[in-house]
Each structure stands twice: as C-alpha cells, then as structure tokens.
Motif scaffolding. Sequence first.
Motif, PDB file in Angstrom:
ATOM      1  N   ASP A  55       0.854  -1.180   0.000  1.00 50.06           N
ATOM      2  CA  ASP A  55       0.000   0.000   0.000  1.00 50.06           C
ATOM      3  C   ASP A  55       0.900   1.242   0.000  1.00 50.06           C
ATOM      4  OD1 ASP A  55      -1.695   2.120   0.654  1.00 50.06           O
ATOM      5  OD2 ASP A  55      -3.010   0.816   1.795  1.00 50.06           O
ATOM      6  N   PRO A  56       0.755   2.124  -0.994  1.00 51.50           N
ATOM      7  CA  PRO A  56       1.629   3.302  -1.018  1.00 51.50           C
ATOM      8  C   PRO A  56       1.437   4.232   0.175  1.00 51.50           C
ATOM      9  CG  PRO A  56      -0.022   3.414  -2.783  1.00 51.50           C
ATOM     10  CD  PRO A  56      -0.131   2.042  -2.158  1.00 51.50           C
ATOM     11  N   ALA A  57       0.425   3.969   0.998  1.00 52.78           N
ATOM     12  CA  ALA A  57       0.268   4.764   2.218  1.00 52.78           C
ATOM     13  C   ALA A  57       1.517   4.705   3.087  1.00 52.78           C
ATOM     14  CB  ALA A  57      -0.951   4.281   3.013  1.00 52.78           C
ATOM     15  N   VAL A  58       2.324   3.645   2.972  1.00 53.23           N
ATOM     16  CA  VAL A  58       3.570   3.576   3.752  1.00 53.23           C
ATOM     17  C   VAL A  58       4.543   4.683   3.344  1.00 53.23           C
ATOM     18  CG1 VAL A  58       3.378   1.081   4.129  1.00 53.23           C
ATOM     19  CG2 VAL A  58       4.768   1.930   2.222  1.00 53.23           C
ATOM     20  N   LEU A  59       4.304   5.305   2.185  1.00 51.16           N
ATOM     21  CA  LEU A  59       5.197   6.369   1.729  1.00 51.16           C
ATOM     22  C   LEU A  59       4.721   7.765   2.124  1.00 51.16           C
ATOM     23  CD1 LEU A  59       6.057   5.032  -1.834  1.00 51.16           C
ATOM     24  CD2 LEU A  59       7.359   4.784   0.275  1.00 51.16           C
ATOM     25  N   ALA A  60       3.623   7.853   2.886  1.00 51.98           N
ATOM     26  CA  ALA A  60       3.071   9.165   3.232  1.00 51.98           C
ATOM     27  C   ALA A  60       4.086   9.999   4.020  1.00 51.98           C
ATOM     28  CB  ALA A  60       1.769   9.010   4.021  1.00 51.98           C
ATOM     29  N   GLY A  61       4.814   9.371   4.930  1.00 50.84           N
ATOM     30  CA  GLY A  61       5.806  10.097   5.714  1.00 50.84           C
ATOM     31  C   GLY A  61       6.938  10.630   4.839  1.00 50.84           C
ATOM     32  N   PRO A  75      -3.585  -3.515  -6.324  1.00 53.58           N
ATOM     33  CA  PRO A  75      -4.934  -2.995  -6.095  1.00 53.58           C
ATOM     34  C   PRO A  75      -4.983  -1.797  -5.159  1.00 53.58           C
ATOM     35  CG  PRO A  75      -4.561  -4.876  -4.667  1.00 53.58           C
ATOM     36  CD  PRO A  75      -3.288  -4.652  -5.431  1.00 53.58           C
ATOM     37  N   HIS A  76      -3.886  -1.088  -5.018  1.00 53.44           N
ATOM     38  CA  HIS A  76      -3.861   0.059  -4.103  1.00 53.44           C
ATOM     39  C   HIS A  76      -3.908   1.376  -4.869  1.00 53.44           C
ATOM     40  CE1 HIS A  76      -3.089  -2.646  -0.826  1.00 53.44           C
ATOM     41  NE2 HIS A  76      -2.066  -3.165  -1.450  1.00 53.44           N
ATOM     42  N   HIS A  77      -4.504   1.353  -6.057  1.00 54.52           N
ATOM     43  CA  HIS A  77      -4.492   2.547  -6.891  1.00 54.52           C
ATOM     44  C   HIS A  77      -5.272   3.695  -6.267  1.00 54.52           C
ATOM     45  CE1 HIS A  77      -7.505  -0.403  -8.096  1.00 54.52           C
ATOM     46  NE2 HIS A  77      -8.317   0.608  -8.316  1.00 54.52           N
ATOM     47  N   ARG A  78      -6.280   3.376  -5.456  1.00 51.92           N
ATOM     48  CA  ARG A  78      -7.035   4.469  -4.835  1.00 51.92           C
ATOM     49  C   ARG A  78      -6.204   5.198  -3.785  1.00 51.92           C
ATOM     50  NH1 ARG A  78     -12.996   1.620  -4.136  1.00 51.92           N
ATOM     51  NH2 ARG A  78     -14.063   2.943  -5.626  1.00 51.92           N
ATOM     52  N   THR A  79      -5.397   4.465  -3.033  1.00 49.78           N
ATOM     53  CA  THR A  79      -4.516   5.111  -2.072  1.00 49.78           C
ATOM     54  C   THR A  79      -3.499   5.989  -2.785  1.00 49.78           C
ATOM     55  OG1 THR A  79      -4.714   3.101  -0.754  1.00 49.78           O
ATOM     56  CG2 THR A  79      -3.085   4.697  -0.058  1.00 49.78           C
ATOM     57  N   ALA A  80      -2.961   5.491  -3.892  1.00 45.94           N
ATOM     58  CA  ALA A  80      -2.013   6.291  -4.668  1.00 45.94           C
ATOM     59  C   ALA A  80      -2.683   7.576  -5.160  1.00 45.94           C
ATOM     60  CB  ALA A  80      -1.476   5.479  -5.848  1.00 45.94           C
ATOM     61  N   ALA A  81      -3.919   7.448  -5.631  1.00 43.65           N
ATOM     62  CA  ALA A  81      -4.636   8.636  -6.120  1.00 43.65           C
ATOM     63  C   ALA A  81      -4.851   9.635  -4.990  1.00 43.65           C
ATOM     64  CB  ALA A  81      -5.973   8.218  -6.728  1.00 43.65           C
ATOM     65  N   ARG A  82      -5.156   9.135  -3.817  1.00 38.79           N
ATOM     66  CA  ARG A  82      -5.369  10.035  -2.678  1.00 38.79           C
ATOM     67  C   ARG A  82      -4.091  10.780  -2.290  1.00 38.79           C
ATOM     68  NH1 ARG A  82      -9.325  10.434   2.116  1.00 38.79           N
ATOM     69  NH2 ARG A  82      -8.214  11.987   3.284  1.00 38.79           N
ATOM     70  N   LEU A  83      -2.963  10.060  -2.306  1.00 37.28           N
ATOM     71  CA  LEU A  83      -1.695  10.721  -1.998  1.00 37.28           C
ATOM     72  C   LEU A  83      -1.386  11.796  -3.041  1.00 37.28           C
ATOM     73  CD1 LEU A  83       0.440   7.647  -0.895  1.00 37.28           C
ATOM     74  CD2 LEU A  83      -0.273   9.546   0.560  1.00 37.28           C
ATOM     75  N   ALA A  84      -1.714  11.526  -4.297  1.00 38.96           N
ATOM     76  CA  ALA A  84      -1.488  12.527  -5.348  1.00 38.96           C
ATOM     77  C   ALA A  84      -2.348  13.766  -5.105  1.00 38.96           C
ATOM     78  CB  ALA A  84      -1.785  11.937  -6.722  1.00 38.96           C
ATOM     79  N   GLY A  85      -3.487  13.589  -4.465  1.00 42.86           N
ATOM     80  CA  GLY A  85      -4.320  14.730  -4.122  1.00 42.86           C
ATOM     81  C   GLY A  85      -3.835  15.469  -2.899  1.00 42.86           C
ATOM     82  N   ALA A  86      -3.176  14.759  -1.996  1.00 47.32           N
ATOM     83  CA  ALA A  86      -2.790  15.355  -0.716  1.00 47.32           C
ATOM     84  C   ALA A  86      -1.477  16.120  -0.785  1.00 47.32           C
ATOM     85  CB  ALA A  86      -2.703  14.267   0.354  1.00 47.32           C
ATOM     86  N   PHE A  87      -0.571  15.724  -1.677  1.00 47.56           N
ATOM     87  CA  PHE A  87       0.755  16.348  -1.741  1.00 47.56           C
ATOM     88  C   PHE A  87       0.992  16.958  -3.124  1.00 47.56           C
ATOM     89  CE2 PHE A  87       1.179  13.013   1.469  1.00 47.56           C
ATOM     90  CZ  PHE A  87       1.735  13.723   2.521  1.00 47.56           C
TER      91      PHE A  87
END
Lengths: 359, 359, 359
Positions: A227-233, A252-264
């Motif tokens: 999950d790319p959420a581990v890269l949020a930090g 299947p973690h494309h939605r998390t990746a999309a969210r990070l692209a929106g957040a940063f």
Amino acid sequence: MIDMPRLVDQSCHGVLRTELGLGTFEAHLGPSGAPPASGTTFFDTQTGFAVRRWCPPLLGLEPHCPPARYLARRRELGVAETGRRLLRSAGIATYLVDTGLPGDLTGPAELAAASRARAHEIVRLEPLAEQVADTSGTADAFLANLTEAVQAAAVRSVAFSSVSAPRCGLAAVAEPPGRGEARRAAGRWLARRTAGGPLDDPVLLRHLLWIAVGAGRPLQLHTGDRDPAVLAGFAAATAGLGADLVLLHGSPHHRTAARLAGAFPHVYADLGAALAATGARAADVLAEVLELAPFGKLLYSSGARALPELHVVAASAFRAALGRVLGAWVLDGAWSRTDAQRVAGMIAADNATRVYRLG
Amino acid sequence: MIDMPRLVDQSCHGVLRTELGLGTFEAHLGPSGAPPASGTTFFDTQTGFAVRRWCPPLLGLEPHCPPARYLARRRELGVAETGRRLLRSAGIATYLVDTGLPGDLTGPAELAAASRARAHEIVRLEPLAEQVADTSGTADAFLANLTEAVQAAAVRSVAFSSVSAPRCGLAAVAEPPGRGEARRAAGRWLARRTAGGPLDDPVLLRHLLWIAVGAGRPLQLHTGDRDPAVLAGFAAATAGLGADLVLLHGSPHHRTAARLAGAFPHVYADLGAALAATGARAADVLAEVLELAPFGKLLYSSGARALPELHVVAASAFRAALGRVLGAWVLDGAWSRTDAQRVAGMIAADNATRVYRLG
Amino acid sequence: MIDMPRLVDQSCHGVLRTELGLGTFEAHLGPSGAPPASGTTFFDTQTGFAVRRWCPPLLGLEPHCPPARYLARRRELGVAETGRRLLRSAGIATYLVDTGLPGDLTGPAELAAASRARAHEIVRLEPLAEQVADTSGTADAFLANLTEAVQAAAVRSVAFSSVSAPRCGLAAVAEPPGRGEARRAAGRWLARRTAGGPLDDPVLLRHLLWIAVGAGRPLQLHTGDRDPAVLAGFAAATAGLGADLVLLHGSPHHRTAARLAGAFPHVYADLGAALAATGARAADVLAEVLELAPFGKLLYSSGARALPELHVVAASAFRAALGRVLGAWVLDGAWSRTDAQRVAGMIAADNATRVYRLG
C-alpha cells in the motif's frame, strides 16, 4: 467521441531481441519469477486475454485466436518485424525507458527506432549504486562516488526510479540518515558484499533515495504489492524540496495512490500499468483512480517489459478505458465534452510533458 | 423512480461571510492546507467539475461554465444572496453543524436562517479541551474542568466529534488511561504548552475520547486518510457502553468503514463526504458502501465547509447517486421498490433522526 | 449466454435441524455473535434482501415478500422439507463441508442426502487440536498426538481449515517454531487450560498450521476482517512444499486475496462468500476479483452455515454474477465466448475438482 492524442509512456522497458517459444512467451505474462500453478497457464489471466484481444489483428490474425497459432505467426514474421508492427501501432509518441532491468532488452534508441517514436532514459537507482560499489574501495569513496554518479545520471536522464522504497523502513524513518550512519552502513555492506551483490541495506537505500531527491529529477517509486500509504511520511518529508515523486504500479492500491497525489503537491500517480494488468476491467480501475486524484497529477505508463505485446495492450486498454469512462460522464452531463477532451490530453501526454520537461 | 426525502446532514460546517476571488475559492476545493501543484488547479478535480455541474444553473448560468464566469456572477449577487440561493436549493431539512473549525464561518443559527432549515450543534472535542486548558492552572483542575466541560457540552449539543482518533494510539491501547497516567500526561502537556497550543498528547487525547463516550452522545470520529480498521479495538472496547460511534470521511477506505458498521451494533458509517469528493463517481462509491453495511447504519453528510457550493454538491451528488443505484437494483429485480424507497428514507434522514434523537 | 455448470462448493457448513422463529432466523443473517443495533434489523442488509429475492419463489411465494410471511411458510412446510426444497434447487454437485463449527448442524452425509449431491469433509484444525489436548497428559504427548491426529484427518478429509492464521503472528514470524519452543508453549498452554478451553497460544497455532502444511492437503485460511496481505510471508515460506493455501472470506479485501493468488503458484482465492454477503453488488465484487487473479486460481464457495437459504443465495448470486460479468465482456469483444464458457467452468467446479482431487 473523445479524440485520443498520441501517448507519452512515462515508465516502460525495452523488448527482447530473441525468438520466443510458447512457454517463454507465457512466462512474460505472469508476475516475474513465479511459474504458473500446476494445471494452469498465465494465458488464462486478464493480461493473457488482453494480448489475444488486441495483438492478433495487428499480425493479420483474428482476435482471440489460440496462443499456439499466434506464436506461430510471430515466428513466421520474425521477432524484429513483429516488434515493429506491434510498436508502430501502439500510438506512442515518447517512451521513458527504465533501463535498470537485467536481460537482453532493447535500449531507448533501439526502442525509438523500432517504434518511430522518441525515447528518453530513466535511471534505476539500485543497479547504479551496485555498479558504484563494484569500483569503490572504501565506505568514504563509495559515498562520494555514489553522489557523483547520481548527479551525472541526472544530466543524461529524465527521471530516476527505485524499487526499494517500500522496503527501506521509510514508514518508520522518513528522514535521510546522518553522515555517520550512512558511512557505517556503507562499511558494513561493502564488507559483506561480493562483486555484483544487491544493495539490500535499508539505511543505504534510504540514503540513496535522498541523494536522488537532492538531484531534482522526478523520482519514480515502485510500490509493488505494498500500500503506497507507507510512503506518506516520505512524501511529507520531501515536500517543497523540488523533486516530484511518482507512485508506480499501485493496483490494487491505486485508490490510495490517487489520494496521496491529491494530498501532496509534488506527488503524482501512474495509472497505465494497473490498466494493462486488469484487461477487461481497465475502465473500472481507471474510473477509481479518477475519483480522488487531481487530473493534473495522473500519468499514463505501460510498465511493459520484454514483449512488445505488452506495450500494445497497455496503450490499447488505456485508450479504450479513457474513452469509455470520460464518454459516459459527458453523456451523463457530469462533465462537459470540452473538459473531457482536455483531461484526456493531460493524462495521455501533457502532464508527463510538463513533469519530465519534455517540451 | 425513488422519491427522495429532505436530508439530515449529519456533519457539516458553516460558510464564509466574505466575498471570494478565484484563487481563494479554488483553495477551498482542495485538501486543506496544500496548494495545487505547479501547472495544475483544484478546479481540475471531481469536486471542481461537480461544482461547475450543479451550481451555475442555481445562479442563472449554464452548467460547466468557466470558473471565472461563475465567480463573476457570484460577486454580482453578493456572498449573502449567493449563499441563500444555493443553500435553499440543497434540499436539507436539518444540519448538524460541527463548530470546531477555525475561521469566520457561520454558526448553526445563521446557517439555519440562510437555508430555511433547522440546525443543531456538534461539539469538537480537541478545541474544547484546549479552551479548558487555557483557563486551568493545574493538572488536577484541568482534568476536573475537562470532565465538566464535556458534560455541559453534551447538554447543549447533539453529538461530539474528534479528529485525533487515528493518531492517539488506539490501535495499540484501546482502554482509557488510568487516573494517574492521565494526570501525569496533563502535567507534562500543560508544562510545555503556551496558551492556544494544540492538544497533541496521545494519552490525553485517549482520555478525552473516553470522557466523551461516558457522556452518552454519539461520537463522530474523523479517520482522515487512515484505514478505520485501526479503530476496531476501540469499537470493541466501547461496545455496550451506550455511546454510538460514527465513522466519518472514509474514502478510499469506505468499504472498511461499512464493514465495521456491520460488525459492531454501536458503530455507524457516514457516506456523504465520500460522495461529494468523488463527483461523477458518487454512485459507484455509494454502491460499494451499500455492500457490507446494514442499511440502518448509514448516515448522509456533506462534510461541507466554507463554500455553500459544497453543501449543494454533496446533496446533489448523494440524491443522484442514491436514485441511480437503488433504481437499477429495482429494475433488476434485486430489490423491491418498496424496500428501495424505505432504505432511501433511512439513509437520507431517518437513521440520523433516530441516532441523534432529533424527532 | 454462458451455460452454468453445477457447482462445487469448496467451503460450507451444515444446516440447522430445528424450526426457527423470526428472531432466530434473523440472527443468522448477521455477523455471528453481535445483535442488530437498536432500531435496526439484519433483514435490512444485502444478505437479507438477497434471501427475500431468491428464496420465496422456491417455497411458492412471491419474491421480496415480508419476512414474517416467509417464516410462516417455512414453518408450514417444516424444517426438513424446506431444507430439501431449497438445497435441491441450489445447483450444487459437491459440497466440501467444514465440520468445525459448534451447534447442531447437519454433517456431510446428511447435507448430501438432503441435497441429492455429494459431500466431503474439511477438518478444522483448532477444534481438532483442542480435542487432542483434552486427552493428552503432557506437552510431549500432546505434540505427538497432535501430529498423529492431523495425519489421520488428512486421510479422511479433502482439506484442512483454520481461523487463526491472521492472529498467530505470521506477519512477524512465518517459519515453524522450533521443537523446544513448541514444547514450552504446549506446556504453558496445557497448564493454564481447563478441559474444552480454546487454543489461543500463537506459537502452538503456528506449529499447528505447519503440521497441516506437512500433511499435504490444501489448507483453507479464514482471514476474517483482516487484509490477507498479512499472510504474504507465510505464503512465501510455504511455497514449493506441496500444500496449497486457499484464502477464504476476503471481502472487502478480495482484491488483495486475488493479487496473492496471482503472485504465488500454491495460493488460491475463494470468491463465493464475498458474493453471498454483498447481494445486489455480487457482480461488481466478482469483477474485481477477476482483475488480478489467474482464472485457474479462483474457487467458488458459499460459506453458508445454519440456513439452507444461505446456500441458495450464494449459489444464485454467484451464477447470476458470473453470467452477467462474463457475458458483458463477450458482448464487448474483450473475451471470446469460448474462453468465457471455459473460465465459468473452471471457477464453478473444475478448479476445485483439480485442487481437492475430487475427480
């Protein structure tokens, strides 16, 4: 309904130069390394079905013809002619070629010539560091040469890539290691390493990512099955430093990746490779990516390697999916046709042209 | 096909009282705090496109007109008249207004008047605790005043909200801290705090959540970008104590939130804010929420803040999505029309009326 | 359009032998253990609506009739006749019955007779170990008897199942515990255990899973509400040892399960139970599973327990979903009709026949 521009493939690899039998071809349809389970074949996957949908017509066969027939036709034409026919029909204007994979794959110039397209190099960080280690005697020399090698690579390439981001403890420590910590890690690693040995020290991997961030080029991070959420930090720690981060291979973690692209502001999400792997489901996966990511933060890629068929499948699935999803939203009144056309151009090519300064 | 009742918005905020330029307006379309990436705009998001779909016609313009034209019309009407026109068309019967955000936003009474609707207050726990700290000299006084303040707030409001649940270590320790542990944490925090400083001590945050649970009002937990699965232990620990937990803002983790709502009798899942953020995808996201959550455990909200446009978009997207999803299931024979109508009423208003005792 | 073969249900349980009232029936529609929230009912769930869609016509009533009417008809026919009518209409050729649940449920032979189908046993590991503990005096005797019991069970059954895989620390330590470590854990557990007490020692649970892997039968792992990604390390550690792993009950983590099935040759993903729980959404959930899993790695199951209605709902939802999803892909040209028919047969029965050697 939506005109589809020629694509910038922001992450791909070259193709094999050798003729392939049925088994060797099949192996490239599955995840690298693992064989198919007993009683199964990688042709029975979305990727396998997508290859049989899109590629046979380009070689003069009917769609969905049996694999053996397709391979026979492929051998009849020869690997070079097959490659040219497939690649030239893929509608790619520019390839960004990650040259860090082992194996006898065509490089950027050869891929460009076969495709009648342009190509630029992406330098993968881990093999670069391993080459530096092969010729550096001491920890100090290694660290100095490494910085120099990354800076030199930044001049000749359009981006860096890394496969180790999810494995080097970034979730726990996002910051770069201190000078002493990096030096001790380099000493330990060089001492236990034999020539050609892989870079597997978490501290050095983290150090390497931070050198790349300092070089200012976009940094592509393969997140594999994590999950790319581990890269949020890491994303938070690198904000505002000037280097963009591009998250690759999220499914299947494309939605998390999309969210990070929106957040940063400096984080981008890739979407091509997820589409290539999901075949008949590509439009649905694309639509999910379009939920949370700003449309200026999405980049097409194929992630294709070894088989020109994978370049074709990724591009065909992407174009069909984008046309279907945006077309439906226009028909529904949710989007205007003008906006849909503009967003198609952004994701297909314009965003990549801006991020990688290809203009 | 499905009659849509007037909505109870179970979590929203007031709107700005000042005129807005293009840039200030755009800033409220993105995640709070971060600017758009260079070369991009927050108008190029599902939220931006949804605003341009639903709002211009309410001000006499064509859908999807350019942002600058919309903003010009907005200024022509003035912020108060724009707010009234938008809010009165949103079809909201009752707002539950979380008053814990900073900024010059209208309160519940003002929002109700502008909208010709009713409004109740939701008290956010963290600012409440920070106000208590500003006027409490010692750790003992702080803890006593805090309990009293929470109990007083429970009398004047319909619910509590908190943004710190994913950040206070609940995944590791779900239970309330002991008296001594809370007292030591209060002493440490007060000693290092200057007036107005944020509550950031994990032990005190956990203590605060447990005081709120004891007050018996529903407790709304913002999960931000975290998977609400981290709250499973807290849900287990608070089962049967009388306070309901409401999981807010789950996208892209809305399926996990729905599953928790199915697993624990006192856990509820919000769905409006996820729909507002995903625009053209709202029906698909809603359908996913409807997979695992019992239909009596889902609550509409807008999550809107600052712009009345966001109230309109959330309500419009929700109504369109609910009508489309339930309508398709009725046509397919999967649901009866009677059941679909009943479930629409539950999610739109009846569940919230029951949970927050608004009857 | 797609001919649907009779199914192999690779994971289910028997049905109750006693007459049920409205409340007792409703309790079996929710997650086991928890009551419905005040003011709600488990009939208002996708499972409840699916029961009312598919089952009343099989007992001579109209679809979606009120629950009380359905229960009255059920009592009129009697539990045995109701069970026969429902089960014989479910289109199941072979049941693999997990006999490890408590309660007065029919066994494999009785289920087979009521359904006019075949049935085989799946042995659940935890109750087996608890029975062994009840009759073993010392840690050494327990460990020796446990190995013997698992090997004996492997002879009479087609597979093992376990519910403790996500709870026994496999994410941290995938390898089997050493002989001494297992012996100390057995000693501690037996010392604190009273007869009938549950196996809750992580080391012993891990030991038990590894004994089962050594017995060579497929091992079904219930992942409950956990992300099956926590089992990736165990999957890597057991690769090539000869026992297949089957991931059960993945929703909402079915995509992760599908990805693991693609990454490891010996890992399979179940899909029936997720479909039964999501009712009107079954086709969408199935389509997501079909993204990343090779088609030879997917297995139908119902996960049904206690109510024959749940057997009917799972099979009906699965058949309808499979027909709809594959049919749409054929119409779209993404798949050939021949391939779609072949894949339907694989998922419905052929994969299970091969994996469990039922031929």
